[in-house]
Enzyme design. Structure first.
Site, mmCIF file in Angstrom:
data_model
loop_
_atom_site.group_PDB
_atom_site.id
_atom_site.type_symbol
_atom_site.label_atom_id
_atom_site.label_comp_id
_atom_site.label_asym_id
_atom_site.label_seq_id
_atom_site.Cartn_x
_atom_site.Cartn_y
_atom_site.Cartn_z
ATOM 1 N N LEU A 6 0.844 -1.196 0.000
ATOM 2 C CA LEU A 6 0.000 0.000 0.000
ATOM 3 C C LEU A 6 0.882 1.251 0.000
ATOM 4 C CD1 LEU A 6 -2.714 -1.113 2.596
ATOM 5 C CD2 LEU A 6 -2.543 -1.605 0.141
ATOM 6 N N GLY A 9 -1.064 6.690 0.110
ATOM 7 C CA GLY A 9 -1.420 7.748 1.048
ATOM 8 C C GLY A 9 -0.595 9.007 0.885
ATOM 9 N N GLY A 135 -4.159 -1.245 17.525
ATOM 10 C CA GLY A 135 -5.048 -2.372 17.379
ATOM 11 C C GLY A 135 -4.387 -3.558 18.049
ATOM 12 N N ASN A 160 -1.220 -5.144 16.535
ATOM 13 C CA ASN A 160 -1.341 -5.508 15.128
ATOM 14 C C ASN A 160 -0.322 -4.686 14.336
ATOM 15 O OD1 ASN A 160 -2.070 -5.923 12.463
ATOM 16 N ND2 ASN A 160 -4.124 -5.059 12.658
ATOM 17 N N HIS A 308 28.299 26.695 5.969
ATOM 18 C CA HIS A 308 29.254 27.476 6.760
ATOM 19 C C HIS A 308 28.910 27.484 8.246
ATOM 20 C CE1 HIS A 308 30.449 29.177 2.885
ATOM 21 N NE2 HIS A 308 29.208 29.590 2.707
#
Length: 393
Positions: A6, A9, A135, A160, A308
């Site tokens: 995936l 996004g 989760g 998860n 610098h």
């Protein structure tokens, strides 16, 4: 097995670094973040990679092309960001048989992904001290019995980790109802698979969800720490390279420079003379770090300049940034508290005692600018000579 990655996004929590760059394409060591996910999938045995793209899709297409590390590549388009299950559904026409789903903005230990693929159907789990913000998997032994989102009383310490291997039938189970936040969630697909099949929780040793700027720092700390010393570029005079340092072909390290690894100096970059680079630091392609400059534990992206007498610590500089002479980054609060940063309008803790600034693409600071810890400079922002910047700009 096919692996769906995936990568559609926008990455709004990573702003301003994602103003012009897709989050999964942000640099982690010598490649984009999503390439590390793809590497793990290939090493785990993926026979095809399917990238779900949307925002800045051409960057992903250009990088991966038709194949990656000898594995065929295809692309599916998620036209509107409506959740992770919706993203996988965009790839449905390409799926044939069991398939893995991986987040393109997550890092996983590769051995854990290999174990995940071998245990199909399965879900990656990561043991955390406080799982209430994740989760959380309910389990009976190694078998998953349920998933609870951000529970006040977590059933286990297993978060998860957002990597799954689904049976072929799950291809037809992707049209879940929108959640309370209006998105179609992949965890609802997982819940259906748990009801229909025996799903194994595979505990991974290491996992990082790269959602916010300081997590991009952590991702680079991880991957720079895994590299092996290699000096292909030009190292001049008495330059001193210590530890795990990579100088790519086309990079130049001038006399008087000290580099303490892990550090990566990419092709076209120049360092010195008389500069100090330390910590887990990435200097991107065509970056210039000049005389009297110290860069510590930072990511400096392509075409940026710190030329610098400046200090840059625990910071992220986007592409084409220029720090004027004498620009100094403060990276430590004197009260001992963890540095906070604004994310999507909220001031949130980074969990880091040392944390500098985030500068978007094209930022320009004037001479003798001072930047406070946790300051965010939006793409194209500027400062005035001698200015002390204590607020986001």
């Amino acid at each position: 097995m096919q692996a769906v990655v995936l990568a559609a996004g926008e990455g709004t929590r990573m702003r301003p670094l994602t103003a012009n760059t897709l989050k999964p394409m942000l640099p982690v060591a010598d490649r984009p973040l999503v390439a590390h996910t793809a590497d793990g999938a290939v090493e785990a045995g993926a026979e095809e990679l399917i990238f779900v793209v949307g925002y800045e899709a051409d960057a992903v297409r250009s990088y991966f092309g038709d194949s990656y590390r000898g594995v065929p590549v295809r692309f599916a388009v998620q036209a509107e960001q409506r959740g992770t299950a919706d993203a996988v559904a965009a790839a449905r026409d390409h799926l044939d048989g069991p398939f893995a789903v991986l987040n393109g903005d997550n890092l996983y230990d590769h051995a854990g992904l290999a174990a995940l693929f071998d245990a199909a159907p399965s879900v990656a789990a990561y043991r955390v001290g406080d799982p209430s913000n994740y989760g959380v998997l309910s389990t009976d032994g190694d078998t998953v019995t349920g998933v609870v989102e951000k529970p006040s009383d977590p059933p286990t310490e297993l978060a998860n980790a957002g990597a799954y291997v689904f049976p072929a039938e799950a291809r037809e189970w992707l049209d879940v109802d929108p959640s309370e936040r209006g998105e179609r969630e992949i965890t609802d697909v997982l819940a259906r698979v748990v009801d229909e099949r025996s799903v194994t929780a595979v505990e991974v040793d290491r996992w990082l969800d790269v959602g916010r700027p300081w997590e991009l720092l952590a991702a680079n700390e991880w991957k720079l720490g895994e590299q092996e010393r290699r000096i292909d570029g030009e190292v001049r005079g008495d330059a001193d390279l210590r530890g795990t340092v990579v100088v790519e072909s086309g990079a130049v390290v001038e006399p008087g420079v000290v580099v303490e690894g892990p550090a990566l100096i990419r092709s076209g970059a120049t360092v010195g003379p008389n500069a100090y680079v330390r910590g887990a630091t990435l200097l991107g392609e065509n970056v210039h770090v000049g005389h009297g400059v110290e860069v510590k534990n930072s990511v400096v992206m392509a075409d940026s300049n710190v030329p610098h007498v400046s200090y840059v610590g625990d910071s992220l500089l986007g592409e084409d940034v220029n720090f004027g002479a004498g620009t100094q980054v403060a990276n430590l609060r004197h009260d001992g508290e963890k540095v906070r940063q604004t994310v999507k309008g909220d001031r949130v803790p980074t969990g880091r005692r040392k944390y500098g600034v985030v500068a978007g693409d094209g930022v320009r600071t004037a001479i003798n600018t001072s930047l406070n810890p946790g300051v965010v400079l939006s793409a194209g922002a500027t400062t005035t000579p001698g200015e002390s910047v204590t607020r986001d700009r």
